[in-house]
Design a protein around this motif. Sequence first.
Motif, short mmCIF file in Angstrom:
data_model
loop_
_atom_site.label_atom_id
_atom_site.label_comp_id
_atom_site.label_asym_id
_atom_site.label_seq_id
_atom_site.Cartn_x
_atom_site.Cartn_y
_atom_site.Cartn_z
N THR A 467 0.77 -1.29 -0.10
CA THR A 467 -0.11 -0.11 0.08
C THR A 467 0.81 1.26 -0.07
O THR A 467 0.69 2.20 -0.69
CB THR A 467 -0.80 0.15 1.15
N PHE A 468 2.01 1.26 0.78
CA PHE A 468 2.79 2.29 0.89
C PHE A 468 3.39 2.56 -0.78
O PHE A 468 3.75 3.71 -1.16
CB PHE A 468 3.85 2.08 1.68
N GLU A 469 3.66 1.50 -1.33
CA GLU A 469 4.23 1.50 -2.75
C GLU A 469 3.27 2.23 -3.88
O GLU A 469 3.72 3.10 -4.60
CB GLU A 469 4.59 0.21 -3.25
N LEU A 470 2.00 2.05 -3.43
CA LEU A 470 0.81 2.53 -4.22
C LEU A 470 0.86 3.98 -3.87
O LEU A 470 0.79 5.04 -4.82
CB LEU A 470 -0.53 1.92 -3.90
N SER A 471 0.83 4.63 -2.68
CA SER A 471 0.95 5.84 -2.18
C SER A 471 2.27 6.37 -2.77
O SER A 471 1.88 7.83 -3.31
CB SER A 471 1.04 5.74 -0.63
N LEU A 472 3.29 5.99 -2.73
CA LEU A 472 4.48 6.59 -3.34
C LEU A 472 4.27 6.98 -4.86
O LEU A 472 4.71 7.87 -5.42
CB LEU A 472 5.71 5.64 -3.18
#
Length: 546
Positions: A467-472
Amino acid sequence: MYGGEEEGEDPASFAIFFAEGESLAKQGEYRKAIECYTKALDIQTNEKSCLVARSKCHLQLGNAEAALQDAETSLKEDKQYHRGLLQKANALYQMGDFEYALVYYHRGSKLRPDFTEFTLGIHKTQEAINNSIGTPEQCHLEKMGDLSWFQQQADMSKQKGGKLRKPVARPTIQPKSKAGAAAVQKSVASEKTMKHLLAELYVDREYMSDLLKDQNLMLGSKSIKLFDLIQGGLTYLDTRADFWRQQKPMYARKREQKLRRIKPSLTKPLGAAGKDYTKFVLKSLEEIDTALDNGDAEGSLQQAHAVLKSVQSLSDKDLPSKQEFMATLYSVMGNAQLELGEADKALECHLKDYQLVMANKMSRDALSRALDNLGRVYSIKGDYRKAIEHWQEKLPLVESAEESTWLFHEIGRCHLELEEHEDAKDYGEKSLAAAEEAKDEQWQMNASVLVAQAQVKLDDLVGAVETFELSLKLASLTGDEQAQDAIKKALKDVSSKIVQGLKSDEVPKQADNDEPQPAEDDEGNKEATVDSDKPTDTAQQEQPNT
């Protein structure tokens, strides 16, 4: 923060503290935001985006010195960090060091000409300097006196081999106009101007000036200490008046004061069905909203109070929409008080708005507004349960995906504060879905960060990384550099926790390999070993909290 570790010990908590500080700053809770940023900086020392964010909060609270210190610290490792340059310029401007502020606005503008904040800073600083000393066109040098004196001095110097004496006659500055004459006077203007600038503080200045004229008081045994105190107070007021005059021209200040004093003329004869009063209230509401949008919360509040008194004095016949106008005025007053940091008073106003809306069965829009404001105030006050209740009551009234994504996100944030992590994740996912429907990449990023934070709290570290990768990715699309930096750090920290967990799982396995092989039973089978999916007590003791 994660799984019960001490706050400040886990590097991953930097992103949480930073995100919380951002949320509090947006809500106007600058002191609490500073506390969160400070905790984040205890983990990631000299993290420049966090320093700039804390500097902004200091500036909002009027602490320009602390704001300047944070801005300068953000520039230690990278002298060309444009956000640090902008914040340093803003702090210098607030301190009245307009010349230095202008230098840094220009320096930042050369590095990032696309950054409009630098251009605006240059304009406002140049205006402040011109208000202070005047423009070059307002004055010019004229030759005064007998210039033959200089020739005589030159001849004498040649004969004696000495240096020229300092001339008695000097060029003097002569203003071209009355405006120029005012510009070359001392920085603090006339008493009339001083009265406008200091407003209610002018009475204090007059009192202190009268004390200095009291010879009996000044000749007493403690006169020296008293004189220093009084003189210090006068100097402070004069300095502030000078700064306010430079920062904003008098014509703009007078216009603002005039807007704040607008009151209804109730002796005016009515037109058809209260038309004149309705027109007056609508115009006043526009002016109140404009003042609030321009950052003049106090002026907006004063005018709203005055208009409310006038509206209350009218009958329903004179003003057919009296109750609706009163509800709107209470709402505006609550928003202004929230800007001024008066959360309790803001809550009183928004409750009155809500009560009027319910008692008079007003429109869906009015009810939605009242519930929205109540939820916001309760959230700022830290009463997250009541904030959730009012925002959930508002949910059926939402008519757009844009509003849904914000509302779901705020409810999710409240659940996260209440450590109801499953609910926080659920509302974060709802916010993300609404943001995707609205095609709003900024809110998609905000919602995905909320989901990732909830996943970390639920020990779903692998899911949090995804999910953090999507946010990035979303932060890159929006060009939000601060968000990118924060998400990258969060990704790194969560990934390191996963690695640490894997390493701690390998410790008991290695210990098992070093032990003697288990004996065979009578049937030739080896004794059962511990399942690797079920860690031993030793593994549980050595595994870090997540």
